[in-house]
Design an enzyme around this catalytic site. Structure first.
Site: not given
Length: 296
Positions: A10-11, A182, A190, A200, A264
């Protein structure tokens, strides 16, 4: 020279690949079946200074797991265990480094791979996928690693090549606490940005003041129960700082919902709900249900 195999193209995984190769570290990308016939041998990397370069890595597939020397896992949390279970013949002395959002995965990996050195980490680097095999590095940050099992403690030396490539990498014997810090930020930013379809920075608009504070209080209360010592005032300062620094970004959960991908949420807000027990967390629960309702 140890080759880094990155599971999760992914990124962020591609960004780490680009930064490691820039320091002449050998890197392979562990690719899924859908890439077997369509893999482009080089990815375009857009650095923080806007310079573009092609990055060549060694493509690797699951059946080539016997040759993996060091495995950096950067998939989505829900993909970790299924992807690892496909790696038949992964050497028992190969260190597995879990570097994904959310929590609750490491315990399952430790059970499934009891003989492997296991480490976990957190990073605040930012990255964005701009097209097929085109990634942009959007923010430089800190990276921390720490041991999940006793065998993992023997691999602190992996920090040096990571620090050279990323600009920062440090060791923590209490990596769970850093993961909690985190996760607390992610559990606020999120789901709120995903449900409201905003960047954000828009969380600092007056209309979100009440829900932002209540959600932060709920998350902080659960993390305190888990043994974290950060005060609510400290957490709010850190939260508001992250919102400001990432103001123009869309959260990963927002992007997942927007593109119809699984989120997630089970490993972020779900982790908070699991450990809340009798603590009242109505906003957390409402956001969890809303994300699930929208397809997450």
């Amino acid at each position: 020279m140890r080759e880094w195999t990155i599971l999760g193209a992914g990124a962020l995984g591609c960004t780490f690949a680009a930064l490691l190769t820039a320091k002449h570290r050998p890197v392979s990308l562990l690719l899924s079946e859908r890439h077997r016939r369509h893999f482009h041998p080089a990815l375009e990397f857009i650095a923080l200074n806007e310079r573009r370069r092609l990055v060549s890595t060694h493509p690797r597939h699951a059946e080539q797991a016997t040759g993996i020397e060091c495995l950096l896992v950067m998939t989505k949390a829900y993909q970790v265990l299924p992807a690892l279970n496909n790696l038949r013949g992964l050497p028992a002395d190969t260190p597995i480094i879990l570097l994904h959002n959310g929590m609750g995965v490491a315990e399952a990996v430790a059970r499934a791979f009891p003989h492997n050195p296991l480490l976990a980490g957190v990073t605040s680097h930012g990255a964005l996928k701009e097209g097929p095999w085109q990634v942009r590095h959007t923010g430089k940050g800190e990276t921390w690693l720490g041991p999940v099992n006793d065998k993992g403690r023997a691999f602190a030396h992996l920090l040096k090549p990571l620090a050279d490539a990323l600009g920062h990498a440090e060791w923590s014997e209490d990596i769970v606490s850093l993961q909690h810090r985190k996760l607390a930020i992610n559990a606020v930013i999120n789901p709120l940005t995903a449900c409201h379809h905003i960047r954000n920075g828009q969380l600092h608009e007056p209309r979100f003041a009440d829900v932002l504070n209540q959600l932060a209080e709920e998350v902080h209360a659960v993390l305190t129960r888990l043994g974290e010592t950060e005060t609510l005032a400290q957490f709010l300062r850190r939260l508001n700082s992250v919102i400001g620094l990432t103001a123009t970004n869309y959260s990963s959960m927002h992007q997942d919902l927007a593109h119809g991908r699984p989120t997630e949420i089970d490993y972020i807000t779900g982790y908070v709900l699991k450990h809340a027990e009798d603590l009242p967390v109505p906003v957390c629960r409402q956001l969890y249900n809303e994300v699930k309702k929208q397809g997450g």
